[in-house]
Design a protein around this motif. Structure first.
Motif, PDB file in Angstrom:
ATOM      1  N   VAL A   1       0.846  -1.198   0.000  1.00 35.95           N
ATOM      2  CA  VAL A   1       0.000   0.000   0.000  1.00 35.95           C
ATOM      3  C   VAL A   1       0.881   1.248   0.000  1.00 35.95           C
ATOM      4  O   VAL A   1       0.624   2.219  -0.725  1.00 35.95           O
ATOM      5  CB  VAL A   1      -0.959  -0.013   1.212  1.00 35.95           C
ATOM      6  CG1 VAL A   1      -1.690   1.319   1.331  1.00 35.95           C
ATOM      7  CG2 VAL A   1      -1.961  -1.161   1.092  1.00 35.95           C
ATOM      8  N   LYS A   2       1.934   1.212   0.818  1.00 35.78           N
ATOM      9  CA  LYS A   2       2.894   2.328   0.856  1.00 35.78           C
ATOM     10  C   LYS A   2       3.571   2.519  -0.500  1.00 35.78           C
ATOM     11  O   LYS A   2       3.674   3.640  -0.998  1.00 35.78           O
ATOM     12  CB  LYS A   2       3.925   2.061   1.953  1.00 35.78           C
ATOM     13  CG  LYS A   2       5.071   3.057   2.038  1.00 35.78           C
ATOM     14  CD  LYS A   2       6.358   2.512   1.424  1.00 35.78           C
ATOM     15  CE  LYS A   2       6.863   1.276   2.139  1.00 35.78           C
ATOM     16  NZ  LYS A   2       8.142   0.793   1.553  1.00 35.78           N
ATOM     17  N   ASP A   3       4.016   1.426  -1.112  1.00 38.72           N
ATOM     18  CA  ASP A   3       4.733   1.517  -2.387  1.00 38.72           C
ATOM     19  C   ASP A   3       3.828   2.036  -3.503  1.00 38.72           C
ATOM     20  O   ASP A   3       4.247   2.874  -4.321  1.00 38.72           O
ATOM     21  CB  ASP A   3       5.298   0.150  -2.767  1.00 38.72           C
ATOM     22  CG  ASP A   3       6.362  -0.335  -1.800  1.00 38.72           C
ATOM     23  OD1 ASP A   3       6.909   0.491  -1.046  1.00 38.72           O
ATOM     24  OD2 ASP A   3       6.647  -1.551  -1.796  1.00 38.72           O
ATOM     25  N   LEU A   4       2.595   1.546  -3.565  1.00 39.58           N
ATOM     26  CA  LEU A   4       1.668   2.016  -4.594  1.00 39.58           C
ATOM     27  C   LEU A   4       1.307   3.482  -4.350  1.00 39.58           C
ATOM     28  O   LEU A   4       1.092   4.240  -5.305  1.00 39.58           O
ATOM     29  CB  LEU A   4       0.415   1.141  -4.609  1.00 39.58           C
ATOM     30  CG  LEU A   4       0.645  -0.333  -4.981  1.00 39.58           C
ATOM     31  CD1 LEU A   4      -0.647  -1.121  -4.858  1.00 39.58           C
ATOM     32  CD2 LEU A   4       1.231  -0.465  -6.386  1.00 39.58           C
ATOM     33  N   GLY A   5       1.262   3.879  -3.084  1.00 37.12           N
ATOM     34  CA  GLY A   5       1.036   5.282  -2.775  1.00 37.12           C
ATOM     35  C   GLY A   5       2.153   6.155  -3.315  1.00 37.12           C
ATOM     36  O   GLY A   5       1.898   7.260  -3.844  1.00 37.12           O
TER      37      GLY A   5
ATOM     38  N   ALA B   1      -4.082   2.838  -9.038  1.00 42.64           N
ATOM     39  CA  ALA B   1      -5.025   3.387  -8.057  1.00 42.64           C
ATOM     40  C   ALA B   1      -6.028   2.326  -7.613  1.00 42.64           C
ATOM     41  O   ALA B   1      -6.356   2.220  -6.421  1.00 42.64           O
ATOM     42  CB  ALA B   1      -5.758   4.584  -8.652  1.00 42.64           C
ATOM     43  N   LEU B   2      -6.498   1.495  -8.557  1.00 36.55           N
ATOM     44  CA  LEU B   2      -7.441   0.438  -8.208  1.00 36.55           C
ATOM     45  C   LEU B   2      -6.768  -0.629  -7.359  1.00 36.55           C
ATOM     46  O   LEU B   2      -7.326  -1.092  -6.360  1.00 36.55           O
ATOM     47  CB  LEU B   2      -8.014  -0.193  -9.479  1.00 36.55           C
ATOM     48  CG  LEU B   2      -8.966  -1.376  -9.273  1.00 36.55           C
ATOM     49  CD1 LEU B   2     -10.167  -0.972  -8.428  1.00 36.55           C
ATOM     50  CD2 LEU B   2      -9.411  -1.937 -10.619  1.00 36.55           C
ATOM     51  N   PHE B   3      -5.532  -1.015  -7.727  1.00 33.21           N
ATOM     52  CA  PHE B   3      -4.812  -2.034  -6.944  1.00 33.21           C
ATOM     53  C   PHE B   3      -4.623  -1.541  -5.511  1.00 33.21           C
ATOM     54  O   PHE B   3      -4.815  -2.292  -4.546  1.00 33.21           O
ATOM     55  CB  PHE B   3      -3.441  -2.332  -7.565  1.00 33.21           C
ATOM     56  CG  PHE B   3      -3.476  -2.742  -9.016  1.00 33.21           C
ATOM     57  CD1 PHE B   3      -4.588  -3.344  -9.565  1.00 33.21           C
ATOM     58  CD2 PHE B   3      -2.377  -2.508  -9.839  1.00 33.21           C
ATOM     59  CE1 PHE B   3      -4.612  -3.718 -10.908  1.00 33.21           C
ATOM     60  CE2 PHE B   3      -2.383  -2.871 -11.170  1.00 33.21           C
ATOM     61  CZ  PHE B   3      -3.502  -3.468 -11.712  1.00 33.21           C
ATOM     62  N   ARG B   4      -4.233  -0.280  -5.371  1.00 30.51           N
ATOM     63  CA  ARG B   4      -4.019   0.268  -4.021  1.00 30.51           C
ATOM     64  C   ARG B   4      -5.322   0.271  -3.230  1.00 30.51           C
ATOM     65  O   ARG B   4      -5.331  -0.028  -2.032  1.00 30.51           O
ATOM     66  CB  ARG B   4      -3.450   1.679  -4.105  1.00 30.51           C
ATOM     67  CG  ARG B   4      -3.062   2.252  -2.732  1.00 30.51           C
ATOM     68  CD  ARG B   4      -2.322   3.571  -2.883  1.00 30.51           C
ATOM     69  NE  ARG B   4      -1.795   4.022  -1.606  1.00 30.51           N
ATOM     70  CZ  ARG B   4      -2.382   4.896  -0.805  1.00 30.51           C
ATOM     71  NH1 ARG B   4      -3.559   5.421  -1.147  1.00 30.51           N
ATOM     72  NH2 ARG B   4      -1.818   5.269   0.329  1.00 30.51           N
ATOM     73  N   GLN B   5      -6.408   0.577  -3.885  1.00 27.60           N
ATOM     74  CA  GLN B   5      -7.700   0.571  -3.197  1.00 27.60           C
ATOM     75  C   GLN B   5      -8.040  -0.828  -2.694  1.00 27.60           C
ATOM     76  O   GLN B   5      -8.532  -0.991  -1.568  1.00 27.60           O
ATOM     77  CB  GLN B   5      -8.787   1.067  -4.147  1.00 27.60           C
ATOM     78  CG  GLN B   5     -10.165   1.181  -3.527  1.00 27.60           C
ATOM     79  CD  GLN B   5     -11.195   1.722  -4.498  1.00 27.60           C
ATOM     80  OE1 GLN B   5     -10.916   1.929  -5.679  1.00 27.60           O
ATOM     81  NE2 GLN B   5     -12.397   1.956  -4.011  1.00 27.60           N
ATOM     82  N   MET B   6      -7.746  -1.845  -3.511  1.00 27.39           N
ATOM     83  CA  MET B   6      -8.060  -3.213  -3.108  1.00 27.39           C
ATOM     84  C   MET B   6      -7.180  -3.661  -1.937  1.00 27.39           C
ATOM     85  O   MET B   6      -7.661  -4.251  -0.966  1.00 27.39           O
ATOM     86  CB  MET B   6      -7.918  -4.164  -4.295  1.00 27.39           C
ATOM     87  CG  MET B   6      -8.961  -3.924  -5.387  1.00 27.39           C
ATOM     88  SD  MET B   6      -8.879  -5.134  -6.714  1.00 27.39           S
ATOM     89  CE  MET B   6      -9.457  -6.612  -5.866  1.00 27.39           C
ATOM     90  N   PHE B   7      -5.888  -3.375  -2.007  1.00 30.57           N
ATOM     91  CA  PHE B   7      -5.011  -3.748  -0.894  1.00 30.57           C
ATOM     92  C   PHE B   7      -5.331  -2.926   0.352  1.00 30.57           C
ATOM     93  O   PHE B   7      -5.233  -3.427   1.479  1.00 30.57           O
ATOM     94  CB  PHE B   7      -3.544  -3.582  -1.290  1.00 30.57           C
ATOM     95  CG  PHE B   7      -3.029  -4.663  -2.194  1.00 30.57           C
ATOM     96  CD1 PHE B   7      -2.827  -5.946  -1.704  1.00 30.57           C
ATOM     97  CD2 PHE B   7      -2.770  -4.415  -3.530  1.00 30.57           C
ATOM     98  CE1 PHE B   7      -2.356  -6.962  -2.540  1.00 30.57           C
ATOM     99  CE2 PHE B   7      -2.306  -5.421  -4.366  1.00 30.57           C
ATOM    100  CZ  PHE B   7      -2.104  -6.697  -3.873  1.00 30.57           C
TER     101      PHE B   7
ATOM    102  N   MET C   1      -7.849  -4.551   2.495  1.00 27.87           N
ATOM    103  CA  MET C   1      -7.308  -5.519   3.449  1.00 27.87           C
ATOM    104  C   MET C   1      -6.924  -4.838   4.752  1.00 27.87           C
ATOM    105  O   MET C   1      -7.231  -5.322   5.840  1.00 27.87           O
ATOM    106  CB  MET C   1      -6.078  -6.235   2.873  1.00 27.87           C
ATOM    107  CG  MET C   1      -6.361  -7.437   2.013  1.00 27.87           C
ATOM    108  SD  MET C   1      -4.820  -8.302   1.583  1.00 27.87           S
ATOM    109  CE  MET C   1      -4.348  -8.999   3.168  1.00 27.87           C
ATOM    110  N   VAL C   2      -6.249  -3.695   4.634  1.00 25.97           N
ATOM    111  CA  VAL C   2      -5.845  -2.957   5.824  1.00 25.97           C
ATOM    112  C   VAL C   2      -7.083  -2.516   6.604  1.00 25.97           C
ATOM    113  O   VAL C   2      -7.144  -2.648   7.834  1.00 25.97           O
ATOM    114  CB  VAL C   2      -4.985  -1.740   5.437  1.00 25.97           C
ATOM    115  CG1 VAL C   2      -4.618  -0.925   6.677  1.00 25.97           C
ATOM    116  CG2 VAL C   2      -3.707  -2.190   4.710  1.00 25.97           C
ATOM    117  N   ALA C   3      -8.088  -2.017   5.895  1.00 21.07           N
ATOM    118  CA  ALA C   3      -9.317  -1.568   6.548  1.00 21.07           C
ATOM    119  C   ALA C   3     -10.040  -2.720   7.241  1.00 21.07           C
ATOM    120  O   ALA C   3     -10.719  -2.521   8.258  1.00 21.07           O
ATOM    121  CB  ALA C   3     -10.246  -0.917   5.523  1.00 21.07           C
TER     122      ALA C   3
END
Length: 278
Positions: free
Chosen positions: A224-228, A244-250, A253-255
């Motif tokens: 998530v950090k790297d995609l950010g 942006a979509l990949f980061r939202q999906m990962f 998981m955090v949420a």
């Protein structure tokens, strides 16, 4: 991340400053424990660092009293293997140069399997002659590739993470789709892994998804950090809708409270979206 050995086992003295919980195993393997990053650097010609975030890099490298560059002797080399910011890598390289030292940004890819087996892809940015000189050390970790001037290693790792994230999303959705269609997941993976759908990501993460083995590998909070960083950096491509979509999906998981689980756990997000309970 796992390690395949310590430097001491290869005949190199190895002062270390790890997290306290990891110190005992490293000392037992032949390393000596130092009191600060500066103390490690003062006893070393080459210092390897790998921490969680750019802020951690700044703290352990650039701190004026206890950081690596405070202790590294002129001519010494810092090799930062953290997945970090290209701009910070350039800042560290400039600070090292001012101190008469060298810095190489050298993030790695290959997961826990590559770390354990010494087969990591090593993406090195900095002075090419210094990277070549480091070759015998880097070879114990995997295969180094010189990517360009300072920051190039980090930019390459961010691009790598975009590709890995997309592949994990694809494998997760494919396995979930196959299972929902009544197909045995392991049979499916075995059937397609040697065809066009096969990939290193499928080899590493596919069966872990099937076995519900979500605690092995790197924590999802780091991708998530790297995609950010890919989305927020001022260099490189600006429009990255897939990223942006990949980061939202990962991030889902955090949420869901699973930020310390590993990438293959993304299948749980796909299952939740489809009302699948396992």
């Amino acid at each position: 991340m796992e390690v395949n050995s310590t430097a001491a086992e290869f005949g190199f003295p190895a002062p270390v400053r790890p997290a306290a919980t990891r110190a005992a195993a490293l000392v037992a393997a032949g390393a000596s424990l130092a009191g600060s990053p500066a103390a490690v650097a003062a006893a070393s010609d080459v210092v390897f660092t790998m921490v969680g975030n750019p802020g951690d890099v700044r703290a352990i490298v650039l701190d004026g009293a206890a950081g690596v560059l405070a202790g590294l002797r002129p001519g010494g080399v810092l090799v930062d293997c953290t997945s970090s910011s290209p701009s910070l890598a350039r800042e560290v390289a400039a600070a090292a140069h001012a101190a008469g030292c060298h810095a190489v940004d050298s993030p790695v890819s290959g997961g826990d399997v590559g770390a354990r087996d010494g087969t990591l892809a090593i993406l090195a940015g900095g002075d090419e002659a210094v990277v070549t000189w480091l070759g015998p050390l880097l070879a114990h970790l995997g295969r180094p590739t010189y990517m360009g001037p300072p920051g190039s290693g980090q930019s390459s790792k961010i691009a790598n993470q975009i590709a890995v994230a997309g592949a994990v999303v694809g494998v997760s959705e494919a396995v979930a789709f196959a299972a929902a269609a009544g197909i045995d997941e392991s049979l499916f993976l075995a059937a397609v892994s040697k065809g066009a759908a096969g990939s290193r990501v499928m080899d590493i993460f596919g069966e872990r998804m099937v076995r519900r083995e979500f605690a092995t590998g790197g924590a999802v909070k780091y991708i998530v950090k790297d995609l950010g960083m890919a989305l927020e950096t001022e260099e490189g491509a600006k429009a990255l809708p897939g990223t942006a979509l990949f980061r939202q999906m990962f991030s889902a998981m955090v949420a869901n409270g699973d930020g310390d689980l590993c990438l293959q756990g993304l299948i749980t997000v796909v299952e939740r979206l489809n009302g699948i309970r396992k």
